[in-house]
Design a protein around this motif. Structure first.
Motif, PDB file in Angstrom:
ATOM      1  N   ARG A  47       0.847  -1.193   0.000  1.00 31.31           N
ATOM      2  CA  ARG A  47       0.000   0.000   0.000  1.00 31.31           C
ATOM      3  C   ARG A  47       0.882   1.242   0.000  1.00 31.31           C
ATOM      4  O   ARG A  47       2.083   1.184   0.225  1.00 31.31           O
ATOM      5  CB  ARG A  47      -0.949  -0.014   1.193  1.00 31.31           C
ATOM      6  N   GLY A  48       0.250   2.378  -0.242  1.00 33.29           N
ATOM      7  CA  GLY A  48       0.999   3.614  -0.390  1.00 33.29           C
ATOM      8  C   GLY A  48       1.857   3.958   0.805  1.00 33.29           C
ATOM      9  O   GLY A  48       2.995   4.419   0.655  1.00 33.29           O
ATOM     10  N   LYS A  49       1.344   3.738   2.016  1.00 31.16           N
ATOM     11  CA  LYS A  49       2.114   4.094   3.209  1.00 31.16           C
ATOM     12  C   LYS A  49       3.322   3.185   3.381  1.00 31.16           C
ATOM     13  O   LYS A  49       4.368   3.619   3.858  1.00 31.16           O
ATOM     14  CB  LYS A  49       1.226   4.068   4.445  1.00 31.16           C
ATOM     15  N   HIS A  50       3.172   1.923   3.011  1.00 28.65           N
ATOM     16  CA  HIS A  50       4.310   0.998   3.019  1.00 28.65           C
ATOM     17  C   HIS A  50       5.396   1.521   2.081  1.00 28.65           C
ATOM     18  O   HIS A  50       6.570   1.650   2.463  1.00 28.65           O
ATOM     19  CB  HIS A  50       3.820  -0.382   2.579  1.00 28.65           C
ATOM     20  N   ALA A  51       4.981   1.827   0.855  1.00 29.02           N
ATOM     21  CA  ALA A  51       5.928   2.369  -0.118  1.00 29.02           C
ATOM     22  C   ALA A  51       6.499   3.699   0.351  1.00 29.02           C
ATOM     23  O   ALA A  51       7.659   4.020   0.084  1.00 29.02           O
ATOM     24  CB  ALA A  51       5.250   2.530  -1.476  1.00 29.02           C
ATOM     25  N   GLY A  52       5.683   4.477   1.070  1.00 22.65           N
ATOM     26  CA  GLY A  52       6.139   5.776   1.555  1.00 22.65           C
ATOM     27  C   GLY A  52       7.267   5.666   2.557  1.00 22.65           C
ATOM     28  O   GLY A  52       8.191   6.496   2.558  1.00 22.65           O
ATOM     29  N   VAL A  53       7.225   4.654   3.426  1.00 22.63           N
ATOM     30  CA  VAL A  53       8.309   4.448   4.385  1.00 22.63           C
ATOM     31  C   VAL A  53       9.597   4.108   3.643  1.00 22.63           C
ATOM     32  O   VAL A  53      10.664   4.664   3.926  1.00 22.63           O
ATOM     33  CB  VAL A  53       7.958   3.331   5.390  1.00 22.63           C
ATOM     34  N   VAL A  54       9.495   3.198   2.670  1.00 23.44           N
ATOM     35  CA  VAL A  54      10.676   2.810   1.904  1.00 23.44           C
ATOM     36  C   VAL A  54      11.251   4.024   1.172  1.00 23.44           C
ATOM     37  O   VAL A  54      12.476   4.251   1.163  1.00 23.44           O
ATOM     38  CB  VAL A  54      10.320   1.696   0.899  1.00 23.44           C
ATOM     39  N   TYR A  55      10.377   4.809   0.587  1.00 20.71           N
ATOM     40  CA  TYR A  55      10.813   6.003  -0.147  1.00 20.71           C
ATOM     41  C   TYR A  55      11.566   6.963   0.768  1.00 20.71           C
ATOM     42  O   TYR A  55      12.635   7.482   0.414  1.00 20.71           O
ATOM     43  CB  TYR A  55       9.580   6.684  -0.739  1.00 20.71           C
ATOM     44  N   GLN A  56      11.022   7.182   1.969  1.00 21.74           N
ATOM     45  CA  GLN A  56      11.660   8.136   2.877  1.00 21.74           C
ATOM     46  C   GLN A  56      13.004   7.614   3.381  1.00 21.74           C
ATOM     47  O   GLN A  56      13.970   8.389   3.505  1.00 21.74           O
ATOM     48  CB  GLN A  56      10.728   8.449   4.048  1.00 21.74           C
ATOM     49  N   ILE A  57      13.079   6.314   3.683  1.00 21.57           N
ATOM     50  CA  ILE A  57      14.359   5.767   4.133  1.00 21.57           C
ATOM     51  C   ILE A  57      15.404   5.912   3.033  1.00 21.57           C
ATOM     52  O   ILE A  57      16.538   6.346   3.290  1.00 21.57           O
ATOM     53  CB  ILE A  57      14.211   4.290   4.537  1.00 21.57           C
ATOM     54  N   ARG A  58      15.022   5.588   1.812  1.00 19.00           N
ATOM     55  CA  ARG A  58      16.004   5.680   0.722  1.00 19.00           C
ATOM     56  C   ARG A  58      16.455   7.129   0.525  1.00 19.00           C
ATOM     57  O   ARG A  58      17.645   7.383   0.323  1.00 19.00           O
ATOM     58  CB  ARG A  58      15.405   5.127  -0.564  1.00 19.00           C
ATOM     59  N   ARG A  59      15.527   8.057   0.583  1.00 21.91           N
ATOM     60  CA  ARG A  59      15.908   9.463   0.429  1.00 21.91           C
ATOM     61  C   ARG A  59      16.878   9.903   1.521  1.00 21.91           C
ATOM     62  O   ARG A  59      17.783  10.698   1.270  1.00 21.91           O
ATOM     63  CB  ARG A  59      14.668  10.355   0.478  1.00 21.91           C
TER      64      ARG A  59
END
Length: 208
Positions: A47-59
């Motif tokens: 889901r979007g929030k799952h992907a959002g955590v990954v996105y923020q960690i990578r950034r």
């Protein structure tokens, strides 16, 4: 969720051909398939929030990782000397040479960090089994982020099939990644499942 039988395209899971079965399932369903402890484990599209955590960690780690290391998504690692088992972390830190590799399975000894973001439907046993898998593979650092309750756990020092040190934390507290990474990852602003946000299916309207 795990799959104990479930023939796909005429193939039946058995030791030695599980990777082939997993590939067929992925092609037929679009689900992410991993093999953990000899069991096929299928995961729905995050889901979007799952992907959002990954996105923020990578950034937050891109650009501050030690020279020669990079953060990769959709990359899998194999259990050493096992014809079947492999997992696909949400994020994994590997030597940058990985982007030039023709293989699809990275060696776990090359992984400096694996990141797993817990899905809303995951069971506690599945989470423990996955952490033990990384320890058996001797991935040195495993970061598990749980958007169900806004917490994280940093697993280090794998030995005898388990991580000897587990540092718990909560959103707002930085994750201290040990050397050779030697960086801290801020967790403020990570999303939590179930919290009110943008209405589902709505996107900001473009100004005319």
């Amino acid at each position: 969720m795990s799959v104990s039988s479930g023939a796909q395209n005429g193939l039946r899971p058995r030791p030695g051909n599980l990777r082939e079965v997993a590939e067929k399932i992925e092609e037929a369903t679009g689900l992410r398939v991993q093999i953990v402890g000899g069991k096929l484990v299928m995961s729905p599209t995050p889901r979007g929030k799952h992907a959002g955590v990954v996105y923020q960690i990578r950034r937050r780690i891109d650009g501050v990782l030690p020279e020669g290391l990079g953060a990769f998504e959709v990359s899998s690692i194999a259990l050493p000397d096992d014809p079947d088992d492999y997992v696909t972390p949400d994020l994994i830190v590997l030597p940058v040479e990985w982007m030039e590799d023709d293989d699809w399975l990275a060696a776990p000894e090359d992984a400096a960090l694996a990141v797993e973001v817990i899905s809303a439907s995951e069971k506690s046993r599945e989470i423990r089994d996955k952490a033990d898998w990384y320890a058996v593979a001797r991935v040195p650092v495993l970061l598990v982020v749980d958007p169900r309750n806004g917490t994280w756990a940093l697993h280090t020092r794998p030995d005898n099939g388990a991580y000897q040190d587990v540092l718990p934390g909560k959103y707002g507290e930085s994750v201290p990644l040990p050397e050779p990474l030697g960086i801290e990852v801020a967790t403020d602003g990570f999303p939590v499942y179930g919290e009110a946000g943008r209405p589902q299916g709505r996107f900001p309207e473009k100004s005319q």
